[in-house]
Design a protein around this motif. Structure first.
Motif, PDB file in Angstrom:
ATOM      1  N   SER A 142      30.844  38.082  39.954  1.00 26.90           N
ATOM      2  CA  SER A 142      32.263  37.816  40.207  1.00 26.90           C
ATOM      3  C   SER A 142      32.984  37.408  38.918  1.00 26.90           C
ATOM      4  O   SER A 142      32.396  36.830  38.013  1.00 26.90           O
ATOM      5  CB  SER A 142      32.415  36.699  41.242  1.00 26.90           C
ATOM      6  OG  SER A 142      31.886  35.481  40.750  1.00 26.90           O
ATOM      7  N   LYS A 144      36.808  35.588  37.908  1.00 27.22           N
ATOM      8  CA  LYS A 144      37.990  34.950  38.490  1.00 27.22           C
ATOM      9  C   LYS A 144      38.783  34.226  37.409  1.00 27.22           C
ATOM     10  O   LYS A 144      38.204  33.537  36.562  1.00 27.22           O
ATOM     11  CB  LYS A 144      37.557  33.958  39.584  1.00 27.22           C
ATOM     12  CG  LYS A 144      38.697  33.422  40.435  1.00 27.22           C
ATOM     13  CD  LYS A 144      38.161  32.571  41.586  1.00 27.22           C
ATOM     14  CE  LYS A 144      39.283  32.089  42.493  1.00 27.22           C
ATOM     15  NZ  LYS A 144      38.771  31.268  43.617  1.00 27.22           N
ATOM     16  N   GLU A 146      41.930  31.535  37.029  1.00 32.64           N
ATOM     17  CA  GLU A 146      42.732  30.578  37.797  1.00 32.64           C
ATOM     18  C   GLU A 146      43.724  29.873  36.884  1.00 32.64           C
ATOM     19  O   GLU A 146      43.339  29.148  35.974  1.00 32.64           O
ATOM     20  CB  GLU A 146      41.815  29.546  38.475  1.00 32.64           C
ATOM     21  CG  GLU A 146      40.880  30.144  39.515  1.00 32.64           C
ATOM     22  CD  GLU A 146      40.032  29.081  40.203  1.00 32.64           C
ATOM     23  OE1 GLU A 146      39.893  27.966  39.636  1.00 32.64           O
ATOM     24  OE2 GLU A 146      39.508  29.352  41.310  1.00 32.64           O
ATOM     25  N   ASN A 167      46.477  34.478  37.841  1.00 27.54           N
ATOM     26  CA  ASN A 167      45.544  34.232  38.937  1.00 27.54           C
ATOM     27  C   ASN A 167      45.035  35.591  39.405  1.00 27.54           C
ATOM     28  O   ASN A 167      45.814  36.432  39.884  1.00 27.54           O
ATOM     29  CB  ASN A 167      46.227  33.500  40.090  1.00 27.54           C
ATOM     30  CG  ASN A 167      46.568  32.061  39.735  1.00 27.54           C
ATOM     31  OD1 ASN A 167      45.715  31.179  39.758  1.00 27.54           O
ATOM     32  ND2 ASN A 167      47.828  31.838  39.371  1.00 27.54           N
ATOM     33  N   LEU A 168      43.742  35.817  39.244  1.00 23.44           N
ATOM     34  CA  LEU A 168      43.176  37.122  39.571  1.00 23.44           C
ATOM     35  C   LEU A 168      41.707  36.960  39.916  1.00 23.44           C
ATOM     36  O   LEU A 168      40.979  36.216  39.251  1.00 23.44           O
ATOM     37  CB  LEU A 168      43.313  38.070  38.371  1.00 23.44           C
ATOM     38  CG  LEU A 168      42.799  39.500  38.535  1.00 23.44           C
ATOM     39  CD1 LEU A 168      43.595  40.244  39.591  1.00 23.44           C
ATOM     40  CD2 LEU A 168      42.852  40.235  37.196  1.00 23.44           C
ATOM     41  N   GLU A 169      41.279  37.654  40.951  1.00 19.43           N
ATOM     42  CA  GLU A 169      39.866  37.618  41.347  1.00 19.43           C
ATOM     43  C   GLU A 169      39.344  39.041  41.464  1.00 19.43           C
ATOM     44  O   GLU A 169      39.944  39.885  42.135  1.00 19.43           O
ATOM     45  CB  GLU A 169      39.680  36.887  42.669  1.00 19.43           C
ATOM     46  CG  GLU A 169      38.218  36.792  43.086  1.00 19.43           C
ATOM     47  CD  GLU A 169      37.997  35.947  44.326  1.00 19.43           C
ATOM     48  OE1 GLU A 169      36.831  35.768  44.733  1.00 19.43           O
ATOM     49  OE2 GLU A 169      38.997  35.456  44.896  1.00 19.43           O
ATOM     50  N   ARG A 171      36.120  41.097  42.694  1.00 20.85           N
ATOM     51  CA  ARG A 171      34.930  40.914  43.533  1.00 20.85           C
ATOM     52  C   ARG A 171      33.693  41.509  42.866  1.00 20.85           C
ATOM     53  O   ARG A 171      33.796  42.434  42.059  1.00 20.85           O
ATOM     54  CB  ARG A 171      35.155  41.590  44.888  1.00 20.85           C
ATOM     55  CG  ARG A 171      36.396  41.092  45.616  1.00 20.85           C
ATOM     56  CD  ARG A 171      36.739  42.006  46.765  1.00 20.85           C
ATOM     57  NE  ARG A 171      38.028  41.678  47.363  1.00 20.85           N
ATOM     58  CZ  ARG A 171      38.871  42.580  47.840  1.00 20.85           C
ATOM     59  NH1 ARG A 171      38.569  43.871  47.782  1.00 20.85           N
ATOM     60  NH2 ARG A 171      40.023  42.200  48.389  1.00 20.85           N
ATOM     61  N   GLY A 208      31.204  32.436  38.860  1.00 24.71           N
ATOM     62  CA  GLY A 208      31.567  31.126  39.387  1.00 24.71           C
ATOM     63  C   GLY A 208      31.509  29.999  38.389  1.00 24.71           C
ATOM     64  O   GLY A 208      31.750  28.845  38.741  1.00 24.71           O
ATOM     65  N   THR A 338      30.697  44.986  38.089  1.00 27.83           N
ATOM     66  CA  THR A 338      32.043  44.412  38.124  1.00 27.83           C
ATOM     67  C   THR A 338      32.775  44.836  36.862  1.00 27.83           C
ATOM     68  O   THR A 338      32.319  44.555  35.752  1.00 27.83           O
ATOM     69  CB  THR A 338      31.978  42.877  38.207  1.00 27.83           C
ATOM     70  OG1 THR A 338      31.163  42.510  39.331  1.00 27.83           O
ATOM     71  CG2 THR A 338      33.370  42.284  38.375  1.00 27.83           C
TER      72      THR A 338
END
Length: 399
Positions: A142, A144, A146, A167-169, A171, A208, A338
């Motif tokens: 992942s 991410k 923030e 802000n982007l995630e 997967r 994470g 990813t």
């Protein structure tokens, strides 16, 4: 060799850092510097010994001759005039002899320089550096961001934000295209992922975990990068492609990985070069065309087997047909990786599962290409701009 290694390291600093090869390159530099030091010391000792001999032998002979001459004068077998004449002639001869020795010493140094010149003209030496082990770990893939902010300092010392609040995630296993108008900060955002730039504020999370909490070398073995402005090294195509490849592979696995990466990047032209994939490509890869260099850089990113792949418009220098072939193969390869890809062509956008629209330093919208086309006016404007910027295909000349 040392100067070339330093120059290439400076030019390719982003690639070296992105693939976590800093210690690897530094170790190679240290070994080359030590070799140069030892060579210079040996050369100085050899030259000093030679010159000492050239100067000392005539002087020693004159000293011995003086002692013998004095003994003969004392015994009456040699006149003082003859002894003086002998030393007068010897003094005249000694000067040119010493000069010839000095000249010969200079000739030896000149020969060394000439030998090096022809070595450089014949080929560019490979840079051999020790391997850097990978750190095995289970990762979810992942990515991410923030509340990420970033600003470049300007000449006045102030900081104008390029990225205001991102802000982007992404997967695990997803391919995300990043689009926006020119100067919107797309490439800057990409550089935050492998921590080539430090975010001014906010968090960039890989698996994470904030990138600031990662060991840099471990982080950059997880991420592979292909930049729009391609940087290659004056080693072989094999050395360039396998730069960031896992070090725990045996020779057969490395060959299979090399073949796969070249196939995906449509870089099979490498096998047709004079020495195949072992052909030295010249300083910064200048013996290759722009499209060929870009495909080698893309193959390098693929061969790294990363869990996160960051691509900055990797197909910009390719002709339309080659781009189609690369796109087809990339879809297969990116299926489990990813990927964050900056798109400057509509065809690149089509690689993505989702698209993120960057506007005014923020992510303005995220969705599929079709959804954004139907719902977002600014996205339609950006895509239309990408179409306008597309240049006619350039025919690459086979080498």
């Amino acid at each position: 060799d040392l100067a070339t290694a330093v120059e290439e390291s400076v030019h390719g600093i982003r690639v070296i850092k992105a693939f976590g090869r800093g210690p690897h390159v530094y170790a190679g530099f240290s070994a080359q510097a030590k070799s140069l030091q030892e060579t210079e010391i040996t050369k100085a000792k050899t030259l000093a010994s030679f010159l000492l001999t050239v100067v000392a032998v005539p002087e020693t002979i004159l000293g011995i001759g003086l002692l013998i001459g004095i003994a003969q004068v004392a015994n009456g077998t040699l006149s003082v005039g003859s002894l003086v004449a002998y030393f007068a002639i010897a003094a005249v001869i000694a000067g040119p002899v010493e000069g010839m020795g000095m000249l010969l010493g200079m000739t030896l140094s000149t020969k060394t320089a000439l030998d090096r010149h022809f070595e450089v003209m014949d080929s560019i030496n490979d840079i051999d550096s020790p391997a850097q082990p990978r750190v095995p770990a289970e990762r979810d893939g992942s990515v991410k961001l923030e509340h990420v902010r970033f600003a470049y300092p300007d000449t006045a010392g102030s900081h104008r934000p390029i990225l205001a609040d991102i802000n982007l995630e992404i997967r695990p296993g997803e391919t995300m295209a990043l689009v926006g108008i020119t100067g919107s900060g797309k490439s800057t955002l990409l550089n935050l992922v492998p921590r080539l730039h430090e975010a001014t504020a906010g968090e960039v999370l890989i698996h994470g975990q904030d990138v600031k909490d990662w060991d840099l070398q471990e982080l950059r073995t997880e991420i592979a990068v292909a930049f729009e402005d391609t940087t290659l090294f004056s080693t072989s195509i094999r050395g360039n492609v396998l730069l960031g490849a896992p070090e725990n592979l045996d020779e057969q696995q490395r060959e299979a990985l090399l073949a796969e990466a070249l196939d995906v990047a449509q870089a099979q032209f490498a096998y047709a070069l004079p020495e195949g994939v072992d052909t030295l490509i010249g300083e910064e890869g200048l013996s290759l065309s722009g499209g060929q260099r870009q495909r080698i850089a893309l193959a390098r990113a693929i061969a790294a087997r990363p869990s996160v792949l960051v691509l900055d418009d990797p197909l910009s220098a390719l002709d339309v047909r080659t781009e189609e072939l690369v796109t087809e193969r990339l879809r297969e390869v990116l299926a489990g990786t990813t990927t964050l890809i900056v798109a400057h062509r509509p065809s690149t956008v089509m690689l993505a599962d989702r698209v993120a629209l960057l506007r005014d330093g923020r992510i303005d919208a995220v969705g599929s290409h079709a959804h954004l086309l139907s719902t977002n006016e600014h996205y339609r404007f950006v895509i239309a701009s990408l179409d306008d910027e597309d240049q006619p295909a350039t025919v690459e000349v086979s080498r």
